[in-house]
Design an enzyme around this catalytic site. Sequence first.
Site, short mmCIF file in Angstrom:
data_model
loop_
_atom_site.label_atom_id
_atom_site.label_comp_id
_atom_site.label_asym_id
_atom_site.label_seq_id
_atom_site.Cartn_x
_atom_site.Cartn_y
_atom_site.Cartn_z
CG ASP A 8 -1.60 1.27 1.53
OD1 ASP A 8 -1.64 2.13 0.62
OD2 ASP A 8 -2.13 1.44 2.65
CE LYS A 70 -1.38 6.98 -3.46
NZ LYS A 70 -1.97 6.22 -2.35
CD GLU A 171 -4.80 3.80 -2.43
OE1 GLU A 171 -5.67 4.59 -2.02
OE2 GLU A 171 -3.65 4.16 -2.73
CG ASP A 193 -8.87 5.43 2.27
OD1 ASP A 193 -8.43 5.86 3.35
OD2 ASP A 193 -8.16 4.92 1.39
#
Lengths: 620, 174
Positions: A8, A70, A171, A193
């Site tokens: 992850d 990211k 994800e 999330d």
Amino acid sequence: MSKILGIDLGTTNSAMAITEGGEPKILENNEGNRTTASIVAVSKSNERLVGLLAKRQGVVNPKNTIFSVKRLIGRKFDDSEVQKDKKWLSYDIRKSTAGGVEVKMGDKWQTPEEISAMILQKLKLDAEAKLGEKIDEAVITVPAYFDDSQRQATKNAGEIAGFKVKRILNEPTAAALAYGMNKQKNEKIVVYDFGGGTFDISILEVGDDTVEVKATGGDTHLGGDDFDKRIIEYLVSEYKSREGVDISGDSLAIQRLKESAERAKHELSTTMETEINLPYITSDANGPKHFLMKLTRAKLEDLVKDFIEKSIELVKEAVTEAPPKGAGLKISDINEIVLVGGQTRMPAIQEAVKKLFGKEAHKGINPDEVVADGAAVQAGILQGDVKDILLLDVTPLTLSIETLGGVATPMIQKNTTVPTAKTQVFSTAADNQTSVEIHIGQGERPMMTDNKTLARFILDGIPPSPRGVPQVEVTFDIDANGILSVSAKDKASGKSQSVKIEATTSLNKEEIEKLKNEAAQHATEDTEKRELIEIKNQAESIVYLAEKSIKDAGEKITAELKDNLNKKIEEVKAVKDGNDKEAIKKVVDELSAHLQKIGEGMYNKKDDNQRTDDAQPSNN
Amino acid sequence: MAEEQQQNQQNNEIEELKKKMEQCEKTRDEYLDGWKRAKADLINYKKDETQRMEQFFKFSNEQILSEFIAVLDSLEMGLKMMKKDDMEQTGMNIIKGQIEDLLKRYGLEKIKIQAGEIFDPKNQEAVSEEESEKPVNTIIEEISAGYFLNGKVLRPAKIKIAKGQPNENLESKI
């Protein structure tokens, strides 16, 4: 075959896991932590640092400490998101010749792929050190909204790090996989999330062997860190109004307050009130000042109410808006909700989600690790581990054998995975007993009469001997189909008997529930009953032992002791068949104390003899 | 003709048996592989479990100790605020020493920091920097103590470092 690593690769933190024995397992990094900060730096002494070490020097080396890369990976420099991030990122970024982004770290300009590769490489090396084998393949997760370019860039990062990237996995799909939802055909799943720096919503639909992302939503600049900031702001302003001191400019005080605020936030997920206690936070002309403040869960919820409300609005939008903005579904169409990210531990968030959907969300797996777990599940599927896993049954209820006084003595405890076997040696309860009855039962109650009888059989031909001497070996063996074989064998004569009971694991649900409920309802009374039987058995044994000891000791003990013992034996006999536990216990203890005197008496007598011997004149 | 038919039938039967055997062999291999994997998993699990237990015994106090060192910080700050050469301060210092000795027995060890040393992020965290005559990246002051627990960094030492451009000596290291 070497393992495939599930990764992850997060904006703030990354985690890694492998599949072992069909189950995902998080791997700790070299520092012993289950997550690794997604930060890379070139230190002032020109050393490249990754993870926690990079974080530890970030404050004094902001220009060369690269975090949140990211947010940049696979994007064009002119992308509005990149332009927005450029304003607050502490390091320099520029447009590459191909129109992408380049990041300055040390004196070199590097692509976000190269930076991400450094994080991935650390994970690879740490995993190899942990497992003691080389790892060449990986499954890496990306947000569901990542476009082809961002996915390709992430894949490139993996390849630069030395991985063969077997799959780029969404994800939310990973989170659903971790909960085994890929098997629930035609279900619609919402993945909520709430990470450290981003908030993502995904609406998934499980089809035949596929998990399709129907819509995504969220806010790339809303996360748990905002909650922390809000708490600190509140504490600073409260302190100012109470004490008249502004500590916002004192970096050490703020540092201490930040740690305490984070701890308080975590604590308030399980308690209703916490105290922030920081002695000597600062000082003024009057001397040292302390920080002592209570923070309640209600206050915390009030402070971050708008964040939670906003997240719920965004969920509604992603579910109900017409495509492409949303999934075009009704809230009631959603079958499952999965919570991901540490911030979802907050009860107010769980409540808000529950209120919206009218059902509980899945939250059994650690929300910081669920995506890495899911990546490992996908890795397991790819390497064949998960597919080959046998589904092993468990015994739903305890299997027992009846022993003295009607007690159900467990042989195989409930929830034991089958196939399994257990052997135990039992003995007789009476002198010259030549047969034993093996009574097999199923259930959680301590007395056999309250459980379900499965079978009984008699083992005879035991050679007559005093109680407790014969050894009867009883074996319970359940095979993978739930067939229970029970055998009993007398060790002296070698005689044996056995019985086979079909399908002990296939009780229907109601039957199991009924037996379990009964056990729970009668727990107290059952314990008392069992204790009574135990003390009665003890009384029985001690009487037997005392009588035998008196006989064996013969003249070696005094007549007075013998009389006393006989009196005590009679006392025990008088109460042992009654139901007064305390009374039986009292006389048993007394008899036991007297019984010890037999030994003492015998030794004393022996000592006397010894002394007499010693007193004899020696011939030497 | 009849012979040929019989031969054909036999061949067919042989083919069928061969197929069956292949199938059986395949299933056998699958089962054997599954069995081996299960055994290997169990052995690995046992190894892991032993290691985990060792770690558990070594670090079972980690949580409470990491919270306790915050109390030590406060004590230290309190001591700094007290009047020097005061009997009360001496007494409090002895108590602090007592606590530190006790914690040492549980594997807690202070990270030694000296002003003038080069900042090492392995066991230190730089929380601020300051202009100084000292070479860049060297430690000026320890702001709060760091601790090892059985060799692992339980909390890094928080330090203040000297600000400036990297000096040439350091650069030539790479």
